[in-house]
Design a protein around this motif. Structure first.
Motif, PDB file in Angstrom:
ATOM      1  N   VAL A  94       4.086  -2.960   3.385  1.00  0.00           N
ATOM      2  CA  VAL A  94       4.142  -4.274   2.760  1.00  0.00           C
ATOM      3  C   VAL A  94       3.828  -5.256   3.881  1.00  0.00           C
ATOM      4  O   VAL A  94       4.694  -5.562   4.710  1.00  0.00           O
ATOM      5  N   ASP A  95       2.570  -5.702   3.938  1.00  0.00           N
ATOM      6  CA  ASP A  95       2.089  -6.546   5.041  1.00  0.00           C
ATOM      7  C   ASP A  95       2.938  -7.772   5.297  1.00  0.00           C
ATOM      8  O   ASP A  95       3.375  -8.013   6.416  1.00  0.00           O
ATOM      9  N   VAL A 153       0.865  -1.177   0.000  1.00  0.00           N
ATOM     10  CA  VAL A 153       0.000   0.000   0.000  1.00  0.00           C
ATOM     11  C   VAL A 153       0.902   1.226   0.000  1.00  0.00           C
ATOM     12  O   VAL A 153       1.908   1.259   0.699  1.00  0.00           O
ATOM     13  N   PHE A 154       0.536   2.221  -0.802  1.00  0.00           N
ATOM     14  CA  PHE A 154       1.256   3.487  -0.787  1.00  0.00           C
ATOM     15  C   PHE A 154       0.244   4.600  -0.993  1.00  0.00           C
ATOM     16  O   PHE A 154      -0.603   4.520  -1.871  1.00  0.00           O
ATOM     17  N   ALA A 155       0.318   5.628  -0.170  1.00  0.00           N
ATOM     18  CA  ALA A 155      -0.559   6.784  -0.304  1.00  0.00           C
ATOM     19  C   ALA A 155       0.195   8.033   0.095  1.00  0.00           C
ATOM     20  O   ALA A 155       1.021   8.011   1.006  1.00  0.00           O
ATOM     21  N   VAL A 156      -0.090   9.131  -0.592  1.00  0.00           N
ATOM     22  CA  VAL A 156       0.533  10.413  -0.284  1.00  0.00           C
ATOM     23  C   VAL A 156      -0.473  11.519  -0.552  1.00  0.00           C
ATOM     24  O   VAL A 156      -1.305  11.394  -1.442  1.00  0.00           O
ATOM     25  N   VAL A 178      -4.546  11.325   4.063  1.00  0.00           N
ATOM     26  CA  VAL A 178      -4.023   9.960   4.009  1.00  0.00           C
ATOM     27  C   VAL A 178      -4.525   9.186   5.227  1.00  0.00           C
ATOM     28  O   VAL A 178      -4.521   9.683   6.344  1.00  0.00           O
ATOM     29  N   LYS A 179      -4.967   7.973   4.988  1.00  0.00           N
ATOM     30  CA  LYS A 179      -5.418   7.084   6.060  1.00  0.00           C
ATOM     31  C   LYS A 179      -4.352   6.018   6.290  1.00  0.00           C
ATOM     32  O   LYS A 179      -3.837   5.432   5.350  1.00  0.00           O
ATOM     33  N   ILE A 180      -4.038   5.787   7.547  1.00  0.00           N
ATOM     34  CA  ILE A 180      -3.089   4.728   7.889  1.00  0.00           C
ATOM     35  C   ILE A 180      -3.875   3.421   7.954  1.00  0.00           C
ATOM     36  O   ILE A 180      -4.857   3.320   8.687  1.00  0.00           O
ATOM     37  N   PRO A 181      -3.477   2.413   7.166  1.00  0.00           N
ATOM     38  CA  PRO A 181      -4.225   1.151   7.129  1.00  0.00           C
ATOM     39  C   PRO A 181      -4.284   0.469   8.496  1.00  0.00           C
ATOM     40  O   PRO A 181      -3.358   0.591   9.304  1.00  0.00           O
ATOM     41  N   ASP A 182      -5.367  -0.251   8.743  1.00  0.00           N
ATOM     42  CA  ASP A 182      -5.525  -0.993   9.992  1.00  0.00           C
ATOM     43  C   ASP A 182      -4.411  -2.016  10.190  1.00  0.00           C
ATOM     44  O   ASP A 182      -4.063  -2.353  11.317  1.00  0.00           O
ATOM     45  N   SER A 183      -3.855  -2.523   9.078  1.00  0.00           N
ATOM     46  CA  SER A 183      -2.815  -3.545   9.169  1.00  0.00           C
ATOM     47  C   SER A 183      -1.419  -2.954   9.400  1.00  0.00           C
ATOM     48  O   SER A 183      -0.439  -3.700   9.455  1.00  0.00           O
ATOM     49  N   PHE A 184      -1.317  -1.624   9.546  1.00  0.00           N
ATOM     50  CA  PHE A 184      -0.021  -1.007   9.838  1.00  0.00           C
ATOM     51  C   PHE A 184       0.482  -1.590  11.157  1.00  0.00           C
ATOM     52  O   PHE A 184      -0.286  -1.738  12.108  1.00  0.00           O
ATOM     53  N   PRO A 185       1.771  -1.967  11.253  1.00  0.00           N
ATOM     54  CA  PRO A 185       2.280  -2.621  12.461  1.00  0.00           C
ATOM     55  C   PRO A 185       1.937  -1.849  13.744  1.00  0.00           C
ATOM     56  O   PRO A 185       2.234  -0.665  13.861  1.00  0.00           O
ATOM     57  N   SER A 186       1.332  -2.547  14.668  1.00  0.00           N
ATOM     58  CA  SER A 186       0.889  -1.897  15.906  1.00  0.00           C
ATOM     59  C   SER A 186       2.038  -1.545  16.837  1.00  0.00           C
ATOM     60  O   SER A 186       1.874  -0.740  17.745  1.00  0.00           O
ATOM     61  N   ASP A 187       3.229  -2.129  16.598  1.00  0.00           N
ATOM     62  CA  ASP A 187       4.366  -1.798  17.459  1.00  0.00           C
ATOM     63  C   ASP A 187       5.113  -0.547  16.991  1.00  0.00           C
ATOM     64  O   ASP A 187       6.128  -0.181  17.559  1.00  0.00           O
ATOM     65  N   VAL A 188       4.592   0.116  15.960  1.00  0.00           N
ATOM     66  CA  VAL A 188       5.174   1.377  15.494  1.00  0.00           C
ATOM     67  C   VAL A 188       4.338   2.516  16.073  1.00  0.00           C
ATOM     68  O   VAL A 188       3.185   2.698  15.699  1.00  0.00           O
ATOM     69  N   PRO A 189       4.899   3.263  17.005  1.00  0.00           N
ATOM     70  CA  PRO A 189       4.136   4.344  17.630  1.00  0.00           C
ATOM     71  C   PRO A 189       3.756   5.442  16.630  1.00  0.00           C
ATOM     72  O   PRO A 189       4.541   5.774  15.750  1.00  0.00           O
ATOM     73  N   ARG A 190       2.534   5.944  16.783  1.00  0.00           N
ATOM     74  CA  ARG A 190       2.034   7.052  15.955  1.00  0.00           C
ATOM     75  C   ARG A 190       1.823   8.256  16.854  1.00  0.00           C
ATOM     76  O   ARG A 190       1.014   8.194  17.780  1.00  0.00           O
ATOM     77  N   TYR A 191       2.507   9.316  16.573  1.00  0.00           N
ATOM     78  CA  TYR A 191       2.433  10.493  17.426  1.00  0.00           C
ATOM     79  C   TYR A 191       1.002  11.026  17.460  1.00  0.00           C
ATOM     80  O   TYR A 191       0.391  11.271  16.420  1.00  0.00           O
ATOM     81  N   PRO A 192       0.432  11.190  18.677  1.00  0.00           N
ATOM     82  CA  PRO A 192      -0.960  11.613  18.791  1.00  0.00           C
ATOM     83  C   PRO A 192      -1.191  13.014  18.215  1.00  0.00           C
ATOM     84  O   PRO A 192      -0.412  13.932  18.449  1.00  0.00           O
TER      85      PRO A 192
END
Length: 191
Positions: A106-107, A75-78, A82-96
């Motif tokens: 790449v799942d 998946v690639f979006a710019v 942009v929506k972050i896919p649900d399958s994005f690794p959960s151990d990668v923190p996303r700044y609130p």
């Protein structure tokens, strides 16, 4: 009937001469603009499909595009929205509260990346990532700090190998007030 045709002729004359306003002009302009955008979007989509074999969804209204490769799951979006896919690794923190600007995923290989933007201070964002990465099981591997950039890399053992996670926080608070966050997670590398 005569009154109606006189009104229509007067309205036509006023708009032709530029006297008065044409309520249909802005609608016509908007329709023309939309048609133009769709034509350009289709041309770009077809060019990318021809060049790469990938289906791409270009949306000029949002100022970006996205694609998903059905074979690999990539998946690639710019762009805006942009929506972050649900399958994005959960151990990668996303700044609130940060706004996503791009995402790639790449799942099957657990490889992922995203670019976020926030108006929070660079030091606050870097500190948050250091703390959150450790909470997610990552161990600090290296750091680089300068006045306008903090780069941190982390590692963890996973599936018989080493996964890596890197975050770069950069920006000049005095210029536009925005801080860019670039996050990348590499899949397991067996040693």
């Amino acid at each position: 009937m005569k009154r109606q045709s006189t009104f229509i002729m007067a309205l036509g004359l006023f708009t032709t001469l530029g006297i008065g306003c044409n309520p249909f002009q802005s609608a016509k302009d908007k329709i023309s603009e939309k048609i133009g955008e769709k034509v350009v979007e289709n041309v770009i989509e077809k060019a990318i499909k021809k060049d790469s074999g990938k289906n791409v969804d270009v949306d000029l209204q949002k100022g970006g595009f996205s694609f998903k490769d059905e074979k690999t799951g990539q998946v690639f979006a710019v762009g805006e929205g942009v929506k972050i896919p649900d399958s994005f690794p959960s151990d990668v923190p996303r700044y609130p509260g940060a706004t996503p600007k791009s995402v790639s995923l790449v799942d099957e290989q657990q490889e992922a990346g995203m670019v976020l933007e926030t108006s929070d201070a660079l030091e606050k964002v870097a500190s948050w990532y250091k703390s959150e990465a450790q909470k997610s099981g990552w161990k600090s591997a290296s750091t680089f700090n300068s006045e306008q950039t903090n780069i941190m890399s982390f590692e963890k053992e996973e599936n018989g190998g080493t996964a890596k996670f890197t975050v770069s926080v950069s920006g000049n608070q005095s210029s536009d007030g925005n801080v860019m966050i670039i996050v990348a997670r590499n899949g397991v590398k067996k040693e």
